[in-house]
Design an enzyme around this catalytic site. Sequence first.
Site, PDB file in Angstrom:
ATOM      1  CD  GLU A 156      37.391  39.482  46.699  1.00 28.65           C
ATOM      2  OE1 GLU A 156      36.563  38.892  45.971  1.00 28.65           O
ATOM      3  OE2 GLU A 156      38.611  39.444  46.483  1.00 28.65           O
ATOM      4  CG  ASN A 168      36.663  34.654  41.195  1.00 22.89           C
ATOM      5  OD1 ASN A 168      36.767  33.468  41.503  1.00 22.89           O
ATOM      6  ND2 ASN A 168      35.527  35.316  41.298  1.00 22.89           N
ATOM      7  CB  SER A 201      32.475  36.457  40.502  1.00 23.77           C
ATOM      8  OG  SER A 201      32.094  36.314  39.159  1.00 23.77           O
ATOM      9  CG  HIS A 259      32.857  38.371  45.218  1.00 25.50           C
ATOM     10  ND1 HIS A 259      34.124  37.925  44.939  1.00 25.50           N
ATOM     11  CD2 HIS A 259      32.021  37.463  44.640  1.00 25.50           C
ATOM     12  CE1 HIS A 259      34.060  36.830  44.224  1.00 25.50           C
ATOM     13  NE2 HIS A 259      32.802  36.516  44.037  1.00 25.50           N
TER      14      HIS A 259
END
Length: 290
Positions: free
Chosen positions: A157, A195, A121, A145
């Site tokens: 992602e 993130n 992540s 991801h």
Amino acid sequence: MPELSTIAIIGAGQMGGGIAQAAATSALRAIVHDPFPGALDKCKALHAKLLARAVEKGKMSQPDADAARARISYTPNLDDLRPAQWVIEAVVEDAKVKKDLFARLAALFPDPAVVLATNTSSISITEIATAAGPAPSQARVVGMHFFNPVPVMQLVEVIPGLATSPEVTERTVALAARLGKTPLKANDRAGFVSNRVLMPMINEAFYAWMEGVADPDAIDGIMKLGCNFPMGPLRLADFIGLDTCAHIMNVLADGLNSERYRPCPLLKQLVTAGRLGDKSGRGVFEYPGR
Ligand code: 3HC
């Protein structure tokens, strides 16, 4: 290049289990590896439950659900992954653990056409790839991801590292689409896009709580009703895991060279107290019975 038929998934947790289910319902074979047999049993039971629910809701026929279940196998032995043409790693967010694993995977899959993807992540893909050996082997390491819960969330992602070949990136985009997801590319900077943007917002919600701006119910209610979030930021932090949130904030602080990304003291304190969110039965909120 042989047609992709089998994916190895390493880690039978929420993410690994979800990725395996997405593969199996997209007509791919999935071999799930976890060294802990208990984790494999839990993962298998969850697949049975979620596929049965999909049939109940009329989203899938019983024969299709049976076929999907039959396409997933579970093993505690890494060697059993050999038939796979693609690996997706979904183990704990720890750079050392991931790098040790990628060194073993590079040896287990000497064929450079086998892609080694990581569901990290926030950890640098370029850094993880260094464990896969010399440049030709690093070219097949890529970030893939997924988002929790994987069967529901639309996004993958896709993150190429510095050494990732453009061909591997394009194959990753194609696989994500085959899994029924929407692939979007991001560069290999700490936290990527998801993130980098999400975690500071969650961290700020902890500051708002710590500073008495509002209580957790009000913070979440305001963000749900005012910003149309499906979950408030504090409920989402519990869902993701408070330890994971704190860890990602530290990766952002180190990777972006800025102390402003460090986890909020209140978030750190809850982690220290073992209040990790859904998985421990209590985080910001309580989850009796989990
Ligand atoms: N596994 C599989 N399916 C699930 C699920 C799970 N764990 N949880 C919910 N679902 C399914 C339900 O079966 C239901 O499916 P249906 O529409 O076919 O009936 C659907 O999701 C909606 O579920 P519910 O009606 O029970 O509940 P909600 O409407 O409240 O939705 C939610 C639940 C989908 C989790 C929603 O609250 C949501 O989208 N929350 C935000 C999730 C999010 O932001 N995830 C990203 C986290 S960040 C991340 O993963 C990245 C990492 O790097 C940190």
